[in-house]
Design an enzyme around this catalytic site. Structure first.
Site, PDB file in Angstrom:
ATOM      1  N   CYS A   1      -3.834  -2.278 -93.926  1.00 56.25           N
ATOM      2  CA  CYS A   1      -4.857  -1.258 -94.194  1.00 56.25           C
ATOM      3  C   CYS A   1      -6.227  -1.853 -94.521  1.00 56.25           C
ATOM      4  O   CYS A   1      -7.229  -1.156 -94.517  1.00 56.25           O
ATOM      5  CB  CYS A   1      -4.399  -0.356 -95.332  1.00 56.25           C
ATOM      6  SG  CYS A   1      -2.833   0.445 -94.958  1.00 56.25           S
TER       7      CYS A   1
ATOM      8  N   HIS B   1     -10.417   3.419 -97.679  1.00 54.75           N
ATOM      9  CA  HIS B   1      -9.222   3.525 -96.858  1.00 54.75           C
ATOM     10  C   HIS B   1      -8.583   4.874 -97.182  1.00 54.75           C
ATOM     11  O   HIS B   1      -8.400   5.215 -98.353  1.00 54.75           O
ATOM     12  CB  HIS B   1      -8.281   2.367 -97.187  1.00 54.75           C
ATOM     13  CG  HIS B   1      -6.904   2.546 -96.629  1.00 54.75           C
ATOM     14  ND1 HIS B   1      -6.687   2.989 -95.337  1.00 54.75           N
ATOM     15  CD2 HIS B   1      -5.681   2.373 -97.192  1.00 54.75           C
ATOM     16  CE1 HIS B   1      -5.388   3.067 -95.136  1.00 54.75           C
ATOM     17  NE2 HIS B   1      -4.765   2.714 -96.234  1.00 54.75           N
TER      18      HIS B   1
ATOM     19  N   ASN C   1      -2.587   8.511 -93.218  1.00 51.57           N
ATOM     20  CA  ASN C   1      -3.013   7.116 -93.370  1.00 51.57           C
ATOM     21  C   ASN C   1      -2.852   6.419 -92.009  1.00 51.57           C
ATOM     22  O   ASN C   1      -1.733   6.293 -91.506  1.00 51.57           O
ATOM     23  CB  ASN C   1      -2.122   6.467 -94.447  1.00 51.57           C
ATOM     24  CG  ASN C   1      -2.416   5.006 -94.680  1.00 51.57           C
ATOM     25  OD1 ASN C   1      -3.070   4.351 -93.877  1.00 51.57           O
ATOM     26  ND2 ASN C   1      -1.908   4.488 -95.785  1.00 51.57           N
TER      27      ASN C   1
HETATM   28  N1  COA Z   1       9.401  15.056 -99.334  1.00 50.47           N
HETATM   29  C1  COA Z   1      10.116  15.409-100.409  1.00 50.47           C
HETATM   30  N2  COA Z   1      10.526  14.559-101.335  1.00 50.47           N
HETATM   31  C2  COA Z   1      10.196  13.262-101.184  1.00 50.47           C
HETATM   32  C3  COA Z   1       9.442  12.830-100.082  1.00 50.47           C
HETATM   33  C4  COA Z   1       9.057  13.777 -99.132  1.00 50.47           C
HETATM   34  N3  COA Z   1       8.352  13.434 -98.041  1.00 50.47           N
HETATM   35  N4  COA Z   1       9.281  11.504-100.186  1.00 50.47           N
HETATM   36  C5  COA Z   1       9.880  11.121-101.301  1.00 50.47           C
HETATM   37  N5  COA Z   1      10.443  12.175-101.909  1.00 50.47           N
HETATM   38  C6  COA Z   1      11.216  12.194-103.123  1.00 50.47           C
HETATM   39  C7  COA Z   1      11.832  10.861-103.423  1.00 50.47           C
HETATM   40  O1  COA Z   1      13.046  10.718-102.706  1.00 50.47           O
HETATM   41  C8  COA Z   1      12.071  10.942-104.897  1.00 50.47           C
HETATM   42  O2  COA Z   1      13.234  11.691-105.106  1.00 50.47           O
HETATM   43  P1  COA Z   1      14.255  11.318-106.296  1.00 50.47           P
HETATM   44  O3  COA Z   1      13.481  11.456-107.561  1.00 50.47           O
HETATM   45  O4  COA Z   1      15.335  12.331-106.127  1.00 50.47           O
HETATM   46  O5  COA Z   1      14.684   9.917-106.020  1.00 50.47           O
HETATM   47  C9  COA Z   1      10.893  11.785-105.352  1.00 50.47           C
HETATM   48  O6  COA Z   1      10.372  12.458-104.218  1.00 50.47           O
HETATM   49  C10 COA Z   1       9.797  10.964-105.951  1.00 50.47           C
HETATM   50  O7  COA Z   1       8.933  11.903-106.476  1.00 50.47           O
HETATM   51  P2  COA Z   1       7.680  11.478-107.278  1.00 50.47           P
HETATM   52  O8  COA Z   1       7.977  10.368-108.229  1.00 50.47           O
HETATM   53  O9  COA Z   1       7.073  12.695-107.864  1.00 50.47           O
HETATM   54  O10 COA Z   1       6.793  10.943-106.131  1.00 50.47           O
HETATM   55  P3  COA Z   1       5.392  10.321-106.305  1.00 50.47           P
HETATM   56  O11 COA Z   1       4.565  11.204-107.171  1.00 50.47           O
HETATM   57  O12 COA Z   1       5.498   8.881-106.672  1.00 50.47           O
HETATM   58  O13 COA Z   1       4.840  10.405-104.836  1.00 50.47           O
HETATM   59  C11 COA Z   1       4.334   9.035-102.974  1.00 50.47           C
HETATM   60  C12 COA Z   1       5.439   9.633-103.839  1.00 50.47           C
HETATM   61  C13 COA Z   1       4.953   8.187-101.904  1.00 50.47           C
HETATM   62  C14 COA Z   1       3.531  10.149-102.350  1.00 50.47           C
HETATM   63  C15 COA Z   1       3.419   8.169-103.897  1.00 50.47           C
HETATM   64  O14 COA Z   1       4.181   7.228-104.602  1.00 50.47           O
HETATM   65  C16 COA Z   1       2.356   7.459-103.141  1.00 50.47           C
HETATM   66  O15 COA Z   1       1.429   8.069-102.661  1.00 50.47           O
HETATM   67  N6  COA Z   1       2.413   6.111-103.037  1.00 50.47           N
HETATM   68  C17 COA Z   1       1.465   5.357-102.263  1.00 50.47           C
HETATM   69  C18 COA Z   1       1.929   5.333-100.837  1.00 50.47           C
HETATM   70  C19 COA Z   1       0.868   4.857 -99.891  1.00 50.47           C
HETATM   71  O16 COA Z   1      -0.190   5.412 -99.872  1.00 50.47           O
HETATM   72  N7  COA Z   1       1.149   3.810 -99.115  1.00 50.47           N
HETATM   73  C20 COA Z   1       0.275   3.242 -98.195  1.00 50.47           C
HETATM   74  C21 COA Z   1      -0.602   2.241 -98.865  1.00 50.47           C
HETATM   75  S1  COA Z   1      -1.704   1.492 -97.759  1.00 50.47           S
END
Ligand code: COA
Length: 329
Positions: A116, A256, A286
């Site tokens: 990224c 980004h 993204n």
């Molecule tokens: N739909 C529904 N549920 C989902 C999901 C989706 N697409 N993806 C993950 N979950 C679930 C997980 O399985 C987890 O379930 P569990 O608690 O039963 O194990 C739960 O959601 C996690 O929820 P939460 O902790 O509230 O998620 P979060 O607030 O951490 O959000 C992301 C998850 C991925 C959106 C967040 O961590 C994020 O944005 N991370 C950065 C990712 C990114 O931008 N990467 C690229 C970088 S260049």
């Protein structure tokens, strides 16, 4: 001692594929919901490349727009740098195919693999080559077809990413009189490569029937760690720019396009209004190395690049790597 001269952005381009994959479409593929995706990421839809498109085909379309904007021909290019982690194939460089398809007969080319942060890093290579006097016209592309390395059975990753491309032409500032490069940074935290990666297909884990059976050719990610890292480095990069130049100089932040919530959390920590930020994440998700140049061209079209003000581009991602560039428009 080589000459050092001001460098500018002579032209910008972007291209996104026509096919739209909405959150509602994803609800039919994995156990997710439009509400979950919008709340956690701000993403509503993303673009997916057509079956007959490869990463270089996306890059060429963005590059053609950037060349037209710059008012130069492909034959005048001396160097092409393509930032990508989803190149046409492991080698040769995707930049070589881009050069060939553009008709850039007089250019050399190579790829930059920094996920990224790729466009931000490649832009710094380009600007420094032009600043030194070694090159006069360098094309930088950021292009990705992430949909080809996403696991559409993994809801943790497949909802976040999309396909697209952006491009910029760098020349001496005297020749273009816009987008003067002021500086930037390139950093990384080693030892965290596993947090966001495509595990198989390289020397660590060569592609094999076993790697495919284990789905190791698809992207893997530890979302929470990436979230915390991105907020921390984004806030630091922007704070450093404000400390150096003063808030009065700041025009537009084009980060980004990682995730609306990451961007909002970082801006809240800095204590700055979201009005400074240009975002298009809701439409494209993204797009890794393509996200900054797509947003840059769209910010230009939207009149968000104010004459005389700073345009700051912070980026962060796999590696974990991060960096930024600063231009005065
Ligand atoms: N739909 C529904 N549920 C989902 C999901 C989706 N697409 N993806 C993950 N979950 C679930 C997980 O399985 C987890 O379930 P569990 O608690 O039963 O194990 C739960 O959601 C996690 O929820 P939460 O902790 O509230 O998620 P979060 O607030 O951490 O959000 C992301 C998850 C991925 C959106 C967040 O961590 C994020 O944005 N991370 C950065 C990712 C990114 O931008 N990467 C690229 C970088 S260049």
């Amino acid at each position: 001692m080589a000459e050092v001269r001001p460098v500018g952005i002579a032209g910008l381009g972007r291209y996104v594929p026509d096919r739209i994959l909405t959150n509602q479409d994803l609800e039919k593929i994995v156990d997710t919901s439009d509400e979950w995706i919008v709340q956690r990421t701000g993403i509503r839809e993303r673009r997916i490349a057509a079956d007959d498109q490869v990463t270089s085909s996306l890059a060429v379309l963005a590059a053609q727009q950037a060349l037209e904007h710059a008012g130069i021909t492909a034959e005048e290019l001396q160097l092409i740098i393509c930032a990508t982690v989803t190149g046409d194939q492991p080698f040769p460089a995707t930049a070589c195919r881009i050069g060939c398809d553009l008709g850039a007969k007089n250019a050399g080319g190579f790829d930059v693999s920094a996920a990224c942060v790729g466009f931000v890093h490649a832009s710094q290579v380009a600007t420094n080559l032009v600043a030194s006097g070694a090159y006069d016209r360098v094309l930088v592309c950021g292009a990705e077809i992430l949909s080809r390395i996403l696991d559409y059975e993994d809801r943790n990753t497949c909802v976040l990413f999309g396909d697209g491309s952006g491009a910029a032409v760098f020349t001496p500032h005297d020749d273009c009189q816009q987008g003067e490069y002021l500086g930037g940074s390139m950093s990384m935290e080693g030892g965290a490569e596993g947090i966001l990666s495509q595990p198989a297909g390289g020397s660590r884990h060569p592609a094999s029937a076993d790697s495919v059976a284990q789905r190791l050719h698809f992207m893997k990610m530890g979302g929470t760690r990436v979230f915390r890292f991105a907020v921390r480095v984004f806030a630091k990069l922007v704070r450093d720019v404000i400390d150096q130049y003063g808030i009065d100089q700041l025009g537009c932040i084009i980060p980004h396009q990682v995730n609306q919530r990451i961007i909002e959390t970082a801006m809240e920590q800095i204590g700055l209004s979201m009005d400074y930020v240009f975002c298009n994440i809701h439409r494209y998700g993204n797009t890794s190395a393509a996200s900054v140049p797509i947003a840059l061209r769209e910010a230009y079209e939207a009149g968000r690049l104010e004459k005389g003000k700073l345009v700051v581009m912070p980026a962060f991602g796999a590696g974990m790597s991060w960096g930024h560039t600063i231009f005065r428009w």
